[in-house]
Design an enzyme around this catalytic site. Sequence first.
Site, PDB file in Angstrom:
ATOM      1  CG  LEU A   1     108.413 -25.976  73.515  1.00  0.00           C
ATOM      2  CD1 LEU A   1     107.498 -25.802  74.639  1.00  0.00           C
ATOM      3  CD2 LEU A   1     107.480 -26.717  72.547  1.00  0.00           C
TER       4      LEU A   1
ATOM      5  CD1 TRP B   1      93.794 -45.020  70.752  1.00  0.00           C
ATOM      6  CD2 TRP B   1      95.008 -46.160  69.199  1.00  0.00           C
ATOM      7  NE1 TRP B   1      93.246 -44.841  69.526  1.00  0.00           N
ATOM      8  CE2 TRP B   1      94.157 -45.387  68.599  1.00  0.00           C
ATOM      9  CE3 TRP B   1      95.884 -47.008  68.273  1.00  0.00           C
ATOM     10  CZ2 TRP B   1      94.121 -45.141  67.232  1.00  0.00           C
ATOM     11  CZ3 TRP B   1      95.969 -47.057  67.160  1.00  0.00           C
ATOM     12  CH2 TRP B   1      94.895 -45.882  66.456  1.00  0.00           C
TER      13      TRP B   1
ATOM     14  N   GLY C   1      99.564 -49.007  73.708  1.00  0.00           N
ATOM     15  CA  GLY C   1      99.042 -50.523  73.423  1.00  0.00           C
ATOM     16  C   GLY C   1      97.754 -50.890  73.578  1.00  0.00           C
TER      17      GLY C   1
ATOM     18  CG  HIS D   1     104.501 -47.866  70.348  1.00  0.00           C
ATOM     19  ND1 HIS D   1     104.119 -47.385  71.595  1.00  0.00           N
ATOM     20  CD2 HIS D   1     104.785 -49.235  70.616  1.00  0.00           C
ATOM     21  CE1 HIS D   1     104.336 -48.298  72.687  1.00  0.00           C
ATOM     22  NE2 HIS D   1     104.734 -49.553  71.897  1.00  0.00           N
TER      23      HIS D   1
ATOM     24  CD1 TRP E   1     115.974 -50.048  79.164  1.00  0.00           C
ATOM     25  CD2 TRP E   1     116.323 -50.586  77.191  1.00  0.00           C
ATOM     26  NE1 TRP E   1     116.773 -48.681  78.375  1.00  0.00           N
ATOM     27  CE2 TRP E   1     116.852 -49.162  77.172  1.00  0.00           C
ATOM     28  CE3 TRP E   1     116.410 -51.165  75.944  1.00  0.00           C
ATOM     29  CZ2 TRP E   1     117.623 -48.798  76.278  1.00  0.00           C
ATOM     30  CZ3 TRP E   1     117.154 -50.879  75.073  1.00  0.00           C
ATOM     31  CH2 TRP E   1     117.662 -49.453  74.896  1.00  0.00           C
TER      32      TRP E   1
ATOM     33  CD  GLU F   1      98.358 -28.262  91.765  1.00  0.00           C
ATOM     34  OE1 GLU F   1      97.521 -29.173  92.189  1.00  0.00           O
ATOM     35  OE2 GLU F   1      99.093 -27.654  93.059  1.00  0.00           O
TER      36      GLU F   1
ATOM     37  CG  ASP G   1     100.420 -45.405  80.071  1.00  0.00           C
ATOM     38  OD1 ASP G   1     101.190 -46.352  79.389  1.00  0.00           O
ATOM     39  OD2 ASP G   1      99.923 -45.946  81.141  1.00  0.00           O
TER      40      ASP G   1
END
Length: 240
Positions: free
Chosen positions: A135, A28, A26, A40, A73, A207, A23
């Site tokens: 991974l 930033w 925007g 983004h 959306w 956690e 998050d």
Amino acid sequence: MESASQAAGENALLPNHIAVIMDGNGRWAECHGLPRFEGHIAGVESARSTIRYLNNKYHIKYLTLYGFSTENWNRPPDEVSGILHLFEEVIDEEVSEFHKEKVKLRHLGHLEELPQSLQQTISKALELTKNNTGLTLGFAFNYGGRTEILDAVRHIITEGIPSQNIDEELFNNHLYTAGMPDVDLLIRTGGEFRISNFLIWQSAYSEYYFTDVLWPDFNEKVIDKALLSYRQRQRRFGGL
Ligand code: IPE
Ligand code: IPE
Ligand code: MG
């Protein structure tokens, strides 16, 4: 400062499954006097380096990234379509590299509402990497935790499973994350203290690590700090 991997010795105290709410893109962009979309784009770079660092340095087994929620959306159509295009571009560009690194991709969420070409790109990426043993990288895209639970309920009913057979294990196996372990460490950047409908079943005993750092500024130092913090927690799971 010792790193979390040094401190953990044989990695026993590293999380098996890390989930990240990426998050702050925007904000930033706003801080840098740029349009939101540039945030983004910068966020994609953070995701790239985070995946590689957690994989190569810490050998984390499961990583899930929250890229687009069922609630996203509600954003202006331009931003939504920008994010959808960006995501398609990134998968296209990265998939062969992931495959080389033995990363197995998992999509968590609904494909149906996504544009056809994105659906195809995702399906191809999943197919290509499905037998990889490195991974497991889950990308939650068009994902909602409540929808996931409702989907599981619907599947269980459709399969005609009798109620006495429904236990946590069976329920787990009907979630998008079937076969993946519970989340050990959930990280949220961007300074909000909420989970925004992310993995609500799987993070019941996680956690949490919240940081004010905005996602595009997330880096190795912050990851080291989060893992060190995780290592210092005492997980009791209700016991003593
Ligand atoms: C997270 O950054 C990315 C998505 C939700 C797609 P935001 O776009 O939510 O950035 P802020 O929270 O507005 O700064
Ligand atoms: C959560 O971020 C979703 C993703 C990071 C993909 P949001 O910015 O959408 O969450 P809220 O609106 O602050 O709860
Ligand atoms: Mg946000």
